[in-house]
Structures are given as C-alpha cells and as structure tokens.
Write an enzyme that holds these catalytic residues in place. Structure first.
Site, PDB file in Angstrom:
ATOM      1  N   GLN A 291       0.769  -1.273   0.014  1.00 17.17           N
ATOM      2  CA  GLN A 291       0.157  -0.123   0.041  1.00 17.17           C
ATOM      3  C   GLN A 291       0.802   1.289  -0.002  1.00 17.17           C
ATOM      4  O   GLN A 291       0.492   2.357  -0.336  1.00 17.17           O
ATOM      5  CB  GLN A 291      -0.989  -0.064   1.175  1.00 17.17           C
ATOM      6  CG  GLN A 291      -0.237   0.068   2.393  1.00 17.17           C
ATOM      7  CD  GLN A 291      -1.099  -0.047   3.830  1.00 17.17           C
ATOM      8  OE1 GLN A 291      -2.309  -0.096   3.682  1.00 17.17           O
ATOM      9  NE2 GLN A 291      -0.628   0.088   5.139  1.00 17.17           N
TER      10      GLN A 291
ATOM     11  N   ARG B  56      15.590  -2.109  11.382  1.00 14.04           N
ATOM     12  CA  ARG B  56      14.608  -2.803  10.425  1.00 14.04           C
ATOM     13  C   ARG B  56      14.730  -2.363   9.268  1.00 14.04           C
ATOM     14  O   ARG B  56      14.406  -3.230   8.163  1.00 14.04           O
ATOM     15  CB  ARG B  56      13.347  -2.468  11.106  1.00 14.04           C
ATOM     16  CG  ARG B  56      12.931  -2.971  12.344  1.00 14.04           C
ATOM     17  CD  ARG B  56      11.381  -2.449  12.743  1.00 14.04           C
ATOM     18  NE  ARG B  56      10.306  -2.828  12.043  1.00 14.04           N
ATOM     19  CZ  ARG B  56       9.566  -4.037  12.424  1.00 14.04           C
ATOM     20  NH1 ARG B  56       9.645  -4.553  13.487  1.00 14.04           N
ATOM     21  NH2 ARG B  56       8.727  -4.110  11.458  1.00 14.04           N
TER      22      ARG B  56
ATOM     23  N   TYR C   2      19.481  -2.633  23.049  1.00 17.14           N
ATOM     24  CA  TYR C   2      20.601  -3.153  22.574  1.00 17.14           C
ATOM     25  C   TYR C   2      21.096  -2.350  21.492  1.00 17.14           C
ATOM     26  O   TYR C   2      20.355  -1.589  20.733  1.00 17.14           O
ATOM     27  CB  TYR C   2      20.128  -4.689  21.984  1.00 17.14           C
ATOM     28  CG  TYR C   2      19.093  -4.732  21.247  1.00 17.14           C
ATOM     29  CD1 TYR C   2      18.998  -4.400  19.622  1.00 17.14           C
ATOM     30  CD2 TYR C   2      17.641  -5.105  21.578  1.00 17.14           C
ATOM     31  CE1 TYR C   2      17.760  -4.478  18.939  1.00 17.14           C
ATOM     32  CE2 TYR C   2      16.454  -5.200  20.982  1.00 17.14           C
ATOM     33  CZ  TYR C   2      16.763  -5.037  19.581  1.00 17.14           C
ATOM     34  OH  TYR C   2      15.501  -5.032  18.728  1.00 17.14           O
TER      35      TYR C   2
ATOM     36  N   ASP D 135       1.946 -11.360  10.766  1.00 18.00           N
ATOM     37  CA  ASP D 135       1.099 -10.752  11.662  1.00 18.00           C
ATOM     38  C   ASP D 135      -0.448 -10.971  11.330  1.00 18.00           C
ATOM     39  O   ASP D 135      -1.223 -10.850  12.238  1.00 18.00           O
ATOM     40  CB  ASP D 135       1.331  -9.266  12.092  1.00 18.00           C
ATOM     41  CG  ASP D 135       2.766  -9.091  13.015  1.00 18.00           C
ATOM     42  OD1 ASP D 135       3.191  -9.851  13.317  1.00 18.00           O
ATOM     43  OD2 ASP D 135       2.955  -7.965  13.401  1.00 18.00           O
TER      44      ASP D 135
END
Ligand SMILES: Cc1cc2nc3c(=O)[nH]c(=O)nc-3n(C[C@H](O)[C@H](O)[C@H](O)COP(=O)(O)OP(=O)(O)OC[C@H]3O[C@@H](n4cnc5c(N)ncnc54)[C@H](O)[C@@H]3O)c2cc1C
Length: 395
Positions: free
Chosen positions: A42, A115, A224, A304
């Site tokens: 999208q 990410r 981290y 998910d």
C-alpha cells in the site's frame, strides 16, 4: 531434472498482499523455488520504521538459506551477550548464552538488525530476481475467488487475477477481514515506547552493558546496539489504562517515557533522558485469539496477518520469516495448490499460534514482577524456540 511443483503448474504469478518482512521473505522463498510472485504494497515508497529487530537463529537460518545472511551480518556487526536484570536494583537475574555458541548449537547466528537494513536487503534480493516483482501504491480492499482464480481489488481501482493469494498485510490485515470476517484485536492494557539513541549520547554504564532487559512491576525495558554499536535501540513496555490511536509511530515525549520508568536504575533513566526528542514513538499493544484456520480456498495468510503477537518474546518478525520460508518449500513439495497450502498450514499453525500464546504469557510474567520479586519468566532460549529450523523441518 527439476521436480514438478505446485508453483510450476500454476498459471501466472502468486499475489502477495503486503511488502513487509513476512511478505518479502515469502516472495524470496517462492522465487527461490521457481514460483513467480507479485507483491502489492500500500505504501508509495518502501520504508521501515526506525527501530531494531532481533532475528534469532530459527529465522536467520532461513535468511542464510535465501542468500542474504552474510549481507545482514555485515550491517549488524557483533551481537553482545544479553542479561536479564531487576528493574529495582539492576542485579542480574539471568544471562543469555555465549553469542559464539549460536552457530555451533543452532546452525545460524543471532542478529540485532535495524529494520530498514533487513527490509532493504530483502527488497533488493526480490527485485534482483524480478524487477517487476513489487507493485507500490496498491492498497488491497477486497477479493473474490472461484475454482479457477482469486481476484484482488485495490483502492487505486486496479485489480489482479492470480492462482493464489497470500495475505501478508500485518496485524490489521484486510485480507484476513475479507476472508474470515472482521474481529478487532483488543488492547492489552500495555503501551510500548521505542527510540534510537546515537551512541555518542549513550551513558557509559549502558555502553559497558549494551544488551539488557530490565523487568519490574508492570513494566519492562530492553536496549541493544545496532549497526556495529553506532546506535542504541530502546524499547519500553508499561501498563496504561486507555489507548485509542492506531499505528506504530505516534510521537511521545521524553518526559512521558521518564515518568513511566522513574524508579528504574539510574543508567536506564539517563539513557531515556538522552533520546533525541523527535526520535521517540509509542503504540498500544494489541492482541487477538489464535486463528484455528489460516487458509480458505486460494487464499492463505502469514506473519502478523495470521498470528499478531505481543513483543515479549521478540519473535513476531521471526515467525513471519519462518512462515515465508516454509511457504516456498510447501509449493516446491506439492503437486497442486491445495496440497501446498495444506502442507504450509499444517507445518506452521501450531508453531506460530503457540508462540503467540507464549508471548502473551511472557507479558504477564514480566509485568507480574514486584519490587521484592522480579520475574524474568521464560525467554525464547529457555522455551527452546531456536531449535526449529524452517529450512529443514518436515513439511
Ligand atoms: C517496534 C517494534 C519492535 C519489534 N521487535 C521485534 C523483534 O525484535 N523481533 C521480532 O521477531 N519481532 C519484533 N517485532 C514484531 C515484528 O515487527 C512483526 O511481527 C513483523 O513486522 C510482522 O511482519 P509482517 O510482514 O507480518 O507485517 P508488517 O511488518 O506489519 O508488514 C505488513 C505490510 O503490509 C502492508 N499493508 C498493510 N495493509 C495493506 C493493504 N490493505 N494493502 C497492501 N499492503 C498493506 C503494510 O504497509 C506493511 O508493509 C517488533 C514490532 C515492533 C512494532
């Protein structure tokens, strides 16, 4: 001779809705096994939120197999040993395994990644195989399917007919709603805050102890390092009675974060105080009951969309990667689509739904800690989650 596969018998590319970590891993795995794909995302541009993600050996083995493990290792740098600590006084409750033991024991490494690095590396690998594999600015709205095909319709009025469709469109999945009906995820009563802190601003006590999870009454906080220790990733979870807004990128303030963690050890408070103001975000954690079935006819789901989970085991992205890897193998092992989806779901459903429930339980363990009795619960290591290998598990 190449064995016949469900993919090689299907007319036209498989449609994948959602170009996140799960959708792109599925695309790469299907391509690896000779199945053409079209990913519909999208967003107008491919991007990821500024945050870290732990990719544990169970998922790294898939990324190694798909040819991007060494590129990710170069971006991440070394993984330090982690410690679970009491939020009351910082004392050690538990320590993680020696990072050098992961490859000998599980056949793959443990990486803390930005990410964006994971997302860009997956995107480049998929488009290198097929420059037309990803279509941006395609927001899935609804679908119809019959015995021959499934047709996806998008908000830009485009439609796409495919032999199979994979819903990889995240926790608020429109594909899941289209196939199984809407059932809203419920707010867990926990809010999460995340930030990246440049290492030059990080207190020296945190640099000396860079990978730690603090557990305390109603709250937990993990930090981290990323990108060869140049950035510290920070994620706090706390109870908050009300939550309305949707999304992972709602701005928060340092004062708000500090207010929630004001009794945590001093170096942690200093780390929170060092967050550059615009780089702090929050979101309300949502949870839903595991779905007993992920597949309907020519449509299945992964990541998910199939099994949204709370972040207390750090396994949501890892489960999406495992799903994507196994989906490609299921196509390669099957004579037709029904067999491929059946193999995929049978191999994945109990594993991913089980981790979804274990993550929920782990949240209650952390947040059930008291000042006199911190509770570190179980970790992904002690639950044995790293022993699963999506490249070689029977399917
Ligand atoms: C801050 C944070 C930290 C986390 N840390 C970890 C961690 O350390 N380890 C771990 O394993 N997991 C972690 N998780 C969980 C993990 O990020 C998710 O489980 C993972 O991103 C799920 O991947 P996915 O591809 O299924 O969904 P998503 O990453 O949500 O991707 C879905 C994609 O679908 C697109 N999309 C949505 N709707 C549509 C539509 N209608 N049409 C077309 N496209 C659509 C979205 O734009 C998106 O690109 C973390 C999550 C957050 C928020």
């Amino acid at each position: 001779m190449t064995p016949p596969t469900a993919g090689s018998r299907l007319p036209g590319p498989v449609a994948i809705i959602g170009g996140g970590i799960g959708g792109l891993t599925a695309a790469l795995s299907l391509q690896h096994f000779g199945v053409p794909v079209r990913v519909f995302e999208q967003a107008r541009a491919l991007r990821e939120i500024g945050a870290g993600v732990t990719i544990t050996p169970n998922a790294m083995s898939a990324l190694d197999f798909l040819g991007i493990g060494s590129a990710l290792a170069e971006q991440a740098g070394e993984t330090p040993r982690y410690f679970v600590r009491s939020a009351a006084d910082g004392r050690e409750l538990e320590r993680g395994p020696d990072p050098d033991s992961f490859v000998p024991e599980f056949g793959a490494s443990y990486r803390n990644l930005h990410r964006a690095d994971l997302h860009v590396t997956l995107t480049e690998a998929v488009t290198k195989n097929d420059p037309d594999a990803i279509a941006l600015d395609h927001r899935f709205e609804h679908l119809e399917q019959d015995g021959d095909q499934v047709v996806a319709h998008f908000s830009n009025r485009a439609s796409f007919a495919a032999p199979a469709l994979i819903g990889a469109d995240g926790g608020a999945s429109a594909v899941r709603n289209a196939v199984f009906g809407g059932q809203d995820a419920s707010y867990t009563g926990h809010v999460a805050l995340r930030a990246l802190v440049p290492i030059t601003r990080v207190p020296s006590a945190i640099i000396a102890d860079p990978y730690a999870l603090y557990v305390g009454a109603g709250r937990s906080l993990i930090h981290y390092p990323l990108r060869h220790g140049t950035t510290m990733n920070l994620l706090g979870n706390a109870q908050a009675s009300q939550w309305q807004a949707e999304g992972w990128s709602i701005p928060a303030t340092v004062a708000e974060f500090l207010g929630l963690f004001d009794d945590f050890p001093e170096p942690v408070r200093e780390l929170i105080a060092a967050i550059p103001g615009p780089d702090l975000f929050k979101w309300g954690l949502r949870d839903r009951e595991p779905l007993p079935v992920w597949t309907s006819g020519r449509v299945t789901m992964l990541g998910d969309a199939a099994h949204p989970m709370t972040p207390y085991l750090g396994q949501g992205a890892c489960m999406a990667i495992e799903d994507g890897m196994v989906l490609g193998r299921a196509f390669a092992a099957s004579q037709d689509l029904a067999e491929a989806f059946s193999r995929y779901e049978a191999a994945r459903r109990d594993r991913a739904n089980g981790v979804q429930l274990a993550a929920r339980f782990q949240g209650t363990q952390h947040h059930g800690s008291t000042a006199s009795g911190p509770n570190s619960g179980k970790t992904a290591v002690t639950l044995g989650l790293f022993s699963y290998n999506p490249v070689s598990e029977p399917i």
